[in-house]
Scaffold this motif. Structure first.
Motif, PDB file in Angstrom:
ATOM      1  N   PHE A 120      16.951 -66.502  11.862  1.00 39.41           N
ATOM      2  CA  PHE A 120      16.929 -67.915  11.484  1.00 39.41           C
ATOM      3  C   PHE A 120      16.615 -68.704  12.753  1.00 39.41           C
ATOM      4  O   PHE A 120      17.430 -68.763  13.677  1.00 39.41           O
ATOM      5  CB  PHE A 120      18.313 -68.291  10.938  1.00 39.41           C
ATOM      6  CG  PHE A 120      18.472 -69.729  10.549  1.00 39.41           C
ATOM      7  CD1 PHE A 120      18.221 -70.142   9.252  1.00 39.41           C
ATOM      8  CD2 PHE A 120      18.900 -70.673  11.473  1.00 39.41           C
ATOM      9  CE1 PHE A 120      18.386 -71.470   8.883  1.00 39.41           C
ATOM     10  CE2 PHE A 120      19.060 -72.008  11.118  1.00 39.41           C
ATOM     11  CZ  PHE A 120      18.803 -72.408   9.822  1.00 39.41           C
ATOM     12  N   THR A 123      16.687 -73.397  16.860  1.00 41.49           N
ATOM     13  CA  THR A 123      16.930 -73.914  18.205  1.00 41.49           C
ATOM     14  C   THR A 123      15.748 -73.667  19.146  1.00 41.49           C
ATOM     15  O   THR A 123      15.118 -72.601  19.108  1.00 41.49           O
ATOM     16  CB  THR A 123      18.201 -73.253  18.792  1.00 41.49           C
ATOM     17  OG1 THR A 123      19.273 -73.486  17.880  1.00 41.49           O
ATOM     18  CG2 THR A 123      18.551 -73.804  20.151  1.00 41.49           C
ATOM     19  N   SER A 129      21.287 -79.287  20.074  1.00 43.16           N
ATOM     20  CA  SER A 129      22.012 -80.181  19.159  1.00 43.16           C
ATOM     21  C   SER A 129      21.046 -81.170  18.524  1.00 43.16           C
ATOM     22  O   SER A 129      21.188 -81.548  17.359  1.00 43.16           O
ATOM     23  CB  SER A 129      23.082 -80.962  19.935  1.00 43.16           C
ATOM     24  OG  SER A 129      23.953 -80.070  20.585  1.00 43.16           O
ATOM     25  N   PHE A 153      17.496 -68.531  21.866  1.00 41.14           N
ATOM     26  CA  PHE A 153      18.855 -68.289  21.353  1.00 41.14           C
ATOM     27  C   PHE A 153      18.837 -67.850  19.893  1.00 41.14           C
ATOM     28  O   PHE A 153      19.782 -68.131  19.147  1.00 41.14           O
ATOM     29  CB  PHE A 153      19.732 -69.551  21.444  1.00 41.14           C
ATOM     30  CG  PHE A 153      20.159 -69.978  22.818  1.00 41.14           C
ATOM     31  CD1 PHE A 153      20.030 -69.143  23.913  1.00 41.14           C
ATOM     32  CD2 PHE A 153      20.721 -71.238  23.016  1.00 41.14           C
ATOM     33  CE1 PHE A 153      20.441 -69.557  25.182  1.00 41.14           C
ATOM     34  CE2 PHE A 153      21.140 -71.665  24.261  1.00 41.14           C
ATOM     35  CZ  PHE A 153      20.997 -70.833  25.352  1.00 41.14           C
ATOM     36  N   SER A 155      19.373 -65.327  17.190  1.00 44.25           N
ATOM     37  CA  SER A 155      20.190 -64.118  17.354  1.00 44.25           C
ATOM     38  C   SER A 155      20.221 -63.219  16.133  1.00 44.25           C
ATOM     39  O   SER A 155      20.039 -63.660  14.998  1.00 44.25           O
ATOM     40  CB  SER A 155      21.608 -64.527  17.729  1.00 44.25           C
ATOM     41  OG  SER A 155      22.158 -65.362  16.733  1.00 44.25           O
ATOM     42  N   THR A 366      27.896 -77.587  17.906  1.00 45.57           N
ATOM     43  CA  THR A 366      29.041 -77.644  18.826  1.00 45.57           C
ATOM     44  C   THR A 366      30.175 -78.491  18.224  1.00 45.57           C
ATOM     45  O   THR A 366      29.963 -79.255  17.282  1.00 45.57           O
ATOM     46  CB  THR A 366      28.623 -78.298  20.157  1.00 45.57           C
ATOM     47  OG1 THR A 366      28.226 -79.655  19.893  1.00 45.57           O
ATOM     48  CG2 THR A 366      27.476 -77.558  20.824  1.00 45.57           C
ATOM     49  N   GLU A 368      31.415 -81.078  19.462  1.00 41.58           N
ATOM     50  CA  GLU A 368      31.084 -82.509  19.593  1.00 41.58           C
ATOM     51  C   GLU A 368      30.204 -82.958  18.414  1.00 41.58           C
ATOM     52  O   GLU A 368      30.411 -84.039  17.852  1.00 41.58           O
ATOM     53  CB  GLU A 368      30.355 -82.772  20.919  1.00 41.58           C
ATOM     54  CG  GLU A 368      31.222 -82.602  22.169  1.00 41.58           C
ATOM     55  CD  GLU A 368      31.477 -81.141  22.544  1.00 41.58           C
ATOM     56  OE1 GLU A 368      30.794 -80.244  22.008  1.00 41.58           O
ATOM     57  OE2 GLU A 368      32.371 -80.877  23.379  1.00 41.58           O
TER      58      GLU A 368
HETATM   59  C1  LIG Z   1      24.737 -66.424  21.202  1.00 39.55           C
HETATM   60  C2  LIG Z   1      24.023 -67.536  20.518  1.00 39.55           C
HETATM   61  C3  LIG Z   1      23.410 -67.265  19.297  1.00 39.55           C
HETATM   62  C4  LIG Z   1      22.698 -68.293  18.641  1.00 39.55           C
HETATM   63  N1  LIG Z   1      22.040 -67.999  17.483  1.00 39.55           N
HETATM   64  C5  LIG Z   1      21.188 -68.932  16.948  1.00 39.55           C
HETATM   65  C6  LIG Z   1      20.321 -68.581  15.870  1.00 39.55           C
HETATM   66  O1  LIG Z   1      20.339 -67.456  15.356  1.00 39.55           O
HETATM   67  N2  LIG Z   1      19.453 -69.528  15.416  1.00 39.55           N
HETATM   68  C7  LIG Z   1      19.386 -70.778  15.956  1.00 39.55           C
HETATM   69  O2  LIG Z   1      18.560 -71.585  15.500  1.00 39.55           O
HETATM   70  N3  LIG Z   1      20.205 -71.136  16.974  1.00 39.55           N
HETATM   71  C8  LIG Z   1      21.092 -70.237  17.491  1.00 39.55           C
HETATM   72  N4  LIG Z   1      21.903 -70.578  18.560  1.00 39.55           N
HETATM   73  C9  LIG Z   1      21.804 -71.917  19.129  1.00 39.55           C
HETATM   74  C10 LIG Z   1      23.052 -72.755  18.948  1.00 39.55           C
HETATM   75  O3  LIG Z   1      23.168 -73.227  17.637  1.00 39.55           O
HETATM   76  C11 LIG Z   1      22.958 -73.881  20.007  1.00 39.55           C
HETATM   77  O4  LIG Z   1      23.254 -73.272  21.254  1.00 39.55           O
HETATM   78  C12 LIG Z   1      23.907 -75.020  19.754  1.00 39.55           C
HETATM   79  O5  LIG Z   1      23.518 -75.743  18.601  1.00 39.55           O
HETATM   80  C13 LIG Z   1      23.951 -76.012  20.937  1.00 39.55           C
HETATM   81  O6  LIG Z   1      22.683 -76.313  21.424  1.00 39.55           O
HETATM   82  P1  LIG Z   1      22.409 -76.164  23.020  1.00 39.55           P
HETATM   83  O7  LIG Z   1      22.921 -74.846  23.448  1.00 39.55           O
HETATM   84  O8  LIG Z   1      20.985 -76.457  23.236  1.00 39.55           O
HETATM   85  O9  LIG Z   1      23.325 -77.259  23.702  1.00 39.55           O
HETATM   86  P2  LIG Z   1      22.967 -78.808  23.918  1.00 39.55           P
HETATM   87  O10 LIG Z   1      22.496 -79.392  22.639  1.00 39.55           O
HETATM   88  O11 LIG Z   1      22.138 -78.947  25.129  1.00 39.55           O
HETATM   89  O12 LIG Z   1      24.415 -79.385  24.220  1.00 39.55           O
HETATM   90  C14 LIG Z   1      25.038 -79.284  25.489  1.00 39.55           C
HETATM   91  C15 LIG Z   1      26.332 -80.091  25.446  1.00 39.55           C
HETATM   92  O13 LIG Z   1      26.027 -81.460  25.161  1.00 39.55           O
HETATM   93  C16 LIG Z   1      26.771 -81.878  24.040  1.00 39.55           C
HETATM   94  N5  LIG Z   1      26.009 -82.843  23.254  1.00 39.55           N
HETATM   95  C17 LIG Z   1      24.703 -82.784  22.876  1.00 39.55           C
HETATM   96  N6  LIG Z   1      24.381 -83.852  22.142  1.00 39.55           N
HETATM   97  C18 LIG Z   1      25.507 -84.592  22.023  1.00 39.55           C
HETATM   98  C19 LIG Z   1      25.842 -85.810  21.356  1.00 39.55           C
HETATM   99  N7  LIG Z   1      24.943 -86.484  20.620  1.00 39.55           N
HETATM  100  N8  LIG Z   1      27.105 -86.272  21.468  1.00 39.55           N
HETATM  101  C20 LIG Z   1      28.038 -85.596  22.179  1.00 39.55           C
HETATM  102  N9  LIG Z   1      27.791 -84.441  22.826  1.00 39.55           N
HETATM  103  C21 LIG Z   1      26.546 -83.951  22.741  1.00 39.55           C
HETATM  104  C22 LIG Z   1      27.009 -80.611  23.235  1.00 39.55           C
HETATM  105  O14 LIG Z   1      28.097 -80.772  22.326  1.00 39.55           O
HETATM  106  C23 LIG Z   1      27.281 -79.618  24.341  1.00 39.55           C
HETATM  107  O15 LIG Z   1      28.606 -79.737  24.758  1.00 39.55           O
HETATM  108  C24 LIG Z   1      22.650 -69.581  19.206  1.00 39.55           C
HETATM  109  C25 LIG Z   1      23.314 -69.849  20.419  1.00 39.55           C
HETATM  110  C26 LIG Z   1      23.973 -68.837  21.075  1.00 39.55           C
HETATM  111  C27 LIG Z   1      24.636 -69.160  22.380  1.00 39.55           C
END
Ligand SMILES: Cc1cc2nc3c(=O)[nH]c(=O)nc-3n(C[C@H](O)[C@H](O)[C@H](O)COP(=O)(O)OP(=O)(O)OC[C@H]3O[C@@H](n4cnc5c(N)ncnc54)[C@H](O)[C@@H]3O)c2cc1C
Length: 384
Positions: A120, A123, A129, A153, A155, A366, A368
């Motif tokens: 799926f 990201t 986010s 990411f 997975s 997340t 948040e």
């Molecule tokens: C092991 C693993 C498996 C995953 N598997 C999948 C998958 O199969 N498919 C897929 O599509 N995705 C997958 N993901 C992605 C996952 O859903 C994202 O990592 C997650 O949604 C957060 O996005 P980011 O890591 O880019 O963090 P960011 O969006 O960069 O966020 C960083 C920080 O900023 C905060 N933040 C961002 N925007 C705001 C806001 N508006 N208000 C307050 N705080 C905010 C966040 O809460 C967080 O604390 C996976 C991630 C991991 C680590």
């Protein structure tokens, strides 16, 4: 929580399966940071034989046809162990139920019988986010679509056969300005211009793989659209809520396992001539764990009940995800504390479960972002 006789039997089957096929491999998989292919395929095959494979999908497509209550109990059990192992017992994404015509034989049914695996892919490096910040896009060219962009990411337990890729296919004018149209595409591994490789290694659920996908002028036929053009987010949104409930269920299961370990240790480890559990500072941690797990269970079952009645809101699902994942992290941290130095030693599973727990507050949205969803649902009726 009362469990029906039928679900008691299901739990017995799952627990026996995990005792035989999953728990014995936890330590080795964490140490290797990998699930050897032969082991993964063995779990997959035996879960098919045990009737656990694709248990979430309806019987009409060959799935196990479990209802949401039964699935919550199942995910709660699976949550006690590593995603790297239990994800081989596939629960294909329910978005695939949107497959039609030849897509059914090419994508949906092979995922139900174990012939194919999907990912799926939402990201992107620059859009986590902020889903609408996605750069992946598909331009129409005659009957076809030309896909460009990248995802990370993404997975799964192993290299997939295809990915469900979300990409922008234009934009709509709305009263709040232009809004991306997002479409879900079924993209086969091996297509020209589609490259997929293993990405960074995660310290949670070692051995569960993340992939990086990149698309360089990948040509897709009209039959590669899943659902309707421009309706990809509506499609994924239909299932994302339940995904968050399954994360909640998994967190409650893991918290229960940790709390059992903490209780056993607190009852048997003696300092100053008595079990450490008798010191209020330790005993109260156990009490707080029990309260958290009970509360998480009640929230979970309430949400499942709402979902069965088609009444689950985004805020309901967000509350379950925030509460259960944060409760699990408190339980995991307190378990390490109760074990003292031994909590951080590789000989014991506590440190592994503590590491695994951390991811739950991040993926599937997340904490948040979940709080944003809840806040929005509170303020909207007030016009704010
Ligand atoms: C092991 C693993 C498996 C995953 N598997 C999948 C998958 O199969 N498919 C897929 O599509 N995705 C997958 N993901 C992605 C996952 O859903 C994202 O990592 C997650 O949604 C957060 O996005 P980011 O890591 O880019 O963090 P960011 O969006 O960069 O966020 C960083 C920080 O900023 C905060 N933040 C961002 N925007 C705001 C806001 N508006 N208000 C307050 N705080 C905010 C966040 O809460 C967080 O604390 C996976 C991630 C991991 C680590």
């Amino acid at each position: 929580m009362s469990i029906s006789h039928e679900n008691e039997l299901l739990l017995k089957t799952v627990r026996e399966f995990m005792d035989a096929e999953i728990y014995p491999h936890e330590e080795e998989v964490d140490r290797l940071g990998d699930v050897p292919e032969a082991l993964g395929r063995q779990i997959e095959q035996r879960s098919i034989e045990a009737g656990l494979f694709a248990a979430n999908l309806p019987e009409r497509v060959g799935g196990g046809g479990l209802n949401k209550t039964a699935m919550a109990l199942l995910e709660r059990e699976y949550g006690k162990t590593s995603h790297a192992l239990h994800s081989w017992i596939a629960r294909p994404t329910e978005i695939l139920l949107a497959c039609r015509d030849e897509q059914i034989d090419k994508y949906l049914l092979p995922c139900v019988n174990g012939a194919k695996r999907e990912l799926f892919a939402l990201t992107e490096p620059g859009a986590g986010s902020d889903v609408m910040g996605m750069k992946s896009n598909a331009q129409r060219q005659g009957d076809s679509w030309i896909l460009n962009g990248s995802k990370h990411f993404i997975s799964g337990p192993c290299l997939p056969d295809f990915a469900i890729v979300f990409a922008s296919t234009g934009s709509d004018d709305t009263p709040r300005g232009p809004r991306k149209r997002v479409t879900a595409f079924l993209v086969d591994v091996g297509l020209d211009g589609f490259s997929i490789q293993e990405g960074s290694r995660c310290v949670s659920y070692r051995g569960y793989k993340t992939f990086e996908l990149s698309f360089d002028n990948v040509r897709l036929g009209p039959n590669q659209i899943l659902g309707e053009e421009g309706k990809g987010l509506e499609l994924s949104g239909k299932w994302l809520g339940m995904g968050r409930i399954w994360v909640g269920a998994s967190c409650v299961g893991k918290a229960e396992r940790l709390a059992d370990m903490a209780t056993d240790w607190a009852a048997n480890r003696k300092q100053f001539g008595q079990p450490i559990g008798k010191f209020q500072a330790t005993g109260f941690k156990l009490a707080d764990m029990a309260i958290g797990i009970r509360t998480g269970d009640l929230m979970l079952m309430d949400a499942v009940d709402r979902a069965e009645k088609n009444q689950l809101t985004d805020a309901d699902a967000a509350m379950v995800k925030v509460y259960c994942s944060e409760m699990l992290n408190r339980v995991a941290d307190d378990t390490v504390q109760i074990f003292g130095g031994m909590g951080l030693m590789e000989e014991l599973p506590v440190q592994r479960l503590w590491r695994d727990s951390r991811l739950e507050r991040i993926w599937d949205g997340t904490s948040e972002i979940q709080r944003h969803i809840i806040t929005r649902s509170l303020l909207r009726p007030h016009g704010a």
